[in-house]
Design a protein around this motif. Structure first.
Motif, short mmCIF file in Angstrom:
data_model
loop_
_atom_site.label_atom_id
_atom_site.label_comp_id
_atom_site.label_asym_id
_atom_site.label_seq_id
_atom_site.Cartn_x
_atom_site.Cartn_y
_atom_site.Cartn_z
N ALA A 12 -14.09 -1.70 -14.89
CA ALA A 12 -14.97 -0.79 -15.66
C ALA A 12 -16.28 -1.49 -16.00
O ALA A 12 -16.30 -2.69 -16.29
CB ALA A 12 -14.25 -0.34 -16.93
N ARG A 13 -17.37 -0.72 -15.96
CA ARG A 13 -18.70 -1.29 -16.15
C ARG A 13 -19.44 -0.60 -17.29
O ARG A 13 -19.41 0.61 -17.42
CB ARG A 13 -19.54 -1.08 -14.88
CG ARG A 13 -19.04 -1.81 -13.66
CD ARG A 13 -19.16 -1.00 -12.38
NE ARG A 13 -20.46 -0.43 -12.11
CZ ARG A 13 -21.38 -1.00 -11.33
NH1 ARG A 13 -21.14 -2.15 -10.76
NH2 ARG A 13 -22.54 -0.39 -11.11
N LEU A 14 -20.19 -1.38 -18.04
CA LEU A 14 -21.11 -0.86 -19.05
C LEU A 14 -22.51 -1.18 -18.57
O LEU A 14 -22.75 -2.29 -18.06
CB LEU A 14 -20.86 -1.56 -20.39
CG LEU A 14 -21.78 -1.18 -21.55
CD1 LEU A 14 -21.40 0.18 -22.11
CD2 LEU A 14 -21.71 -2.23 -22.66
N GLY A 15 -23.44 -0.24 -18.70
CA GLY A 15 -24.78 -0.54 -18.21
C GLY A 15 -25.83 0.39 -18.79
O GLY A 15 -25.54 1.25 -19.63
N THR A 16 -27.07 0.16 -18.35
CA THR A 16 -28.16 1.08 -18.68
C THR A 16 -28.93 1.38 -17.41
O THR A 16 -29.09 0.52 -16.53
CB THR A 16 -29.15 0.48 -19.70
OG1 THR A 16 -29.61 -0.77 -19.21
CG2 THR A 16 -28.52 0.30 -21.06
N LEU A 17 -29.40 2.60 -17.34
CA LEU A 17 -30.18 3.06 -16.21
C LEU A 17 -31.54 3.48 -16.77
O LEU A 17 -31.60 4.39 -17.61
CB LEU A 17 -29.44 4.25 -15.60
CG LEU A 17 -29.92 4.86 -14.33
CD1 LEU A 17 -29.94 3.82 -13.22
CD2 LEU A 17 -28.98 6.00 -13.95
N GLU A 18 -32.60 2.80 -16.34
CA GLU A 18 -33.93 3.13 -16.84
C GLU A 18 -34.59 4.11 -15.88
O GLU A 18 -34.78 3.79 -14.71
CB GLU A 18 -34.77 1.86 -16.97
CG GLU A 18 -34.35 1.00 -18.14
CD GLU A 18 -35.01 -0.37 -18.10
OE1 GLU A 18 -36.25 -0.42 -17.96
OE2 GLU A 18 -34.28 -1.36 -18.18
N THR A 19 -34.94 5.28 -16.39
CA THR A 19 -35.60 6.30 -15.57
C THR A 19 -36.99 6.57 -16.17
O THR A 19 -37.26 6.15 -17.29
CB THR A 19 -34.81 7.62 -15.58
OG1 THR A 19 -35.09 8.31 -16.82
CG2 THR A 19 -33.31 7.40 -15.45
N PRO A 20 -37.83 7.29 -15.44
CA PRO A 20 -39.16 7.60 -15.98
C PRO A 20 -39.12 8.40 -17.29
O PRO A 20 -40.09 8.40 -18.03
CB PRO A 20 -39.82 8.40 -14.86
CG PRO A 20 -39.13 7.95 -13.61
CD PRO A 20 -37.71 7.67 -14.02
#
Ligand code: PRF
Length: 371
Positions: A12-20
């Motif tokens: 399992a992964r925790l993350g952030t996705l930066e979008t415009p």
């Protein structure tokens, strides 16, 4: 677009996705606003449930009001009044499930509009162009999804066609790369391990900003879906997000996160809400049921959602029985909030490396049922 893995707990992964249009905390659940609307729910309410990103559909918007019109009106964010990230599906899947007289060939999908019967062609290049006109933060490649069960030859053909369309979408998307918007590939291959692996490897070699797993939750048992995720996820790059399309139930989400999936979308919370079904920590509650007719209690006094905490079941029962719009609105918000609370709990558990225990506890509480 930038994906940052922050922690792992097992697979399992925790993350952030930066979008415009802002940051998406993963694992993320995207509520579905098919036609530039979350049916019956204001955008500020969607935001208040904790949703970072929403999904909308190329297929519906290209037919009505049209991608060029939305572009003239400033793009989809301005048009619908949602300022956060938007992912758009590419249309192929919706063509298959919604339109008549469809024909798939190398050039793309040709179909009859379900709105006015007009013949429309959707090529990989046009799918990318429409998503550019909409201004979606995450665009999806055009693909062909085969319903299961299916012949291996048919799954093989659609998987290879989807690979060739992936190439064409990637080339068409190249001018968009500096914008920070992203194009995701879609792994196909049905319930065939070898085809799934071939699809994943070929798409990874093309280098996309993210990878979806498509062609699942289309008639196969959950065990098959999970087995396919287990085959595909280890082949995908760890520094790119993984998105399981059109999934699913809370149990599907827990089990897929455990296998390395970062993003989901599903119509379940809104569609079931409109039909009188509420999601709660203690499982689904059917508010049509007569047992709620004189029940003054709320759905869940401990929910972070005000409606779930405060509105009496008897009133929700009445609204649903009387077919009042407000009933559908209330339960849609309750359900989107349930899914967002589920994801928030999942993210906190991964951060603290207690995901397996947390998933077992969520499942056990759900199994107790509504009492
Ligand atoms: N492809 C696309 N959209 C989808 C799917 C797919 O395979 C699915 C399958 N569950 C849902 N939505 N483009």
């Amino acid at each position: 677009m930038k994906f940052t893995p922050l922690a792992t707990d097992g697979v399992a992964r925790l993350g952030t996705l930066e979008t415009p249009h802002g940051i998406v905390r993963t694992p993320a659940f995207m509520p579905v606003g098919t036609q530039a609307a979350m049916k019956g729910v204001h955008w500020h309410e969607v935001r208040e449930t904790g949703a970072d990103i929403v999904l909308s559909n190329t297929y519906h918007l290209m037919l009505r009001p049209g991608a060029e019109r939305i572009a003239r009106l400033g793009g989809l964010h301005a048009f619908m009044g949602w300022s956060g990230p938007i992912l758009t599906d590419s249309g192929g899947f919706q063509v298959m499930s919604l339109s008549e007289l469809r024909k798939v060939d190398e050039s793309g999908v040709t179909f009859r509009s379900h709105i006015d019967g007009a013949t429309v062609v959707l090529s990989p290049e046009r799918a990318v162009e429409i998503q550019r006109l909409l201004g979606s933060d995450i665009a999806m490649q055009l693909d062909e999804c085969v319903a299961l069960p299916a012949e291996r030859a048919e799954i093989d053909r659609a998987m290879r066609l989807s690979l060739r369309w992936a190439e064409r979408c990637k080339r068409a998307f190249e001018p968009d790369l500096p914008s920070g918007r992203a194009l995701f590939a879609i792994v196909q291959g049905g319930d065939d391990v070898v085809l799934r692996q071939e699809s994943a490897r070929a798409l990874v070699a093309m280098d996309f900003q993210g990878y979806a797993i498509g062609g699942l939750a289309v008639g196969e048992p959950q065990a098959t879906m999970l087995a396919m995720i287990e085959e595909v996820a280890p082949l995908l790059p760890t520094d790119r997000p993984r998105y399981l399309m059109g999934v699913g139930t809370p149990d599907d989400l827990l089990k897929s996160v455990a296998r390395g999936v970062d993003m989901f979308d599903c119509v379940l919370p809104t569609r079931n809400g409109r039909h009188g079904l509420a999601y709660t920590r203690r499982g689904p509650v059917n508010l049509k049921n007569a047992r709620h007719a004189e029940d003054p209690r709320p759905l869940d006094p401990e929910s972070p959602c005000r409606i779930a905490r405060e509105v009496p079941r008897a009133y929700l029962h009445h609204l649903i029985r009387a077919n009042e719009t407000l009933g559908a609105m209330y339960l849609s918000v309750v359900n989107i909030a349930y899914f967002q609370t589920l994801m928030q709990g999942i993210r906190a558990a991964i951060a603290e490396r207690r995901f397996a225990d947390h998933a077992a506890q969520v499942t056990a509480t759900w199994a107790q049922g509504d009492v």
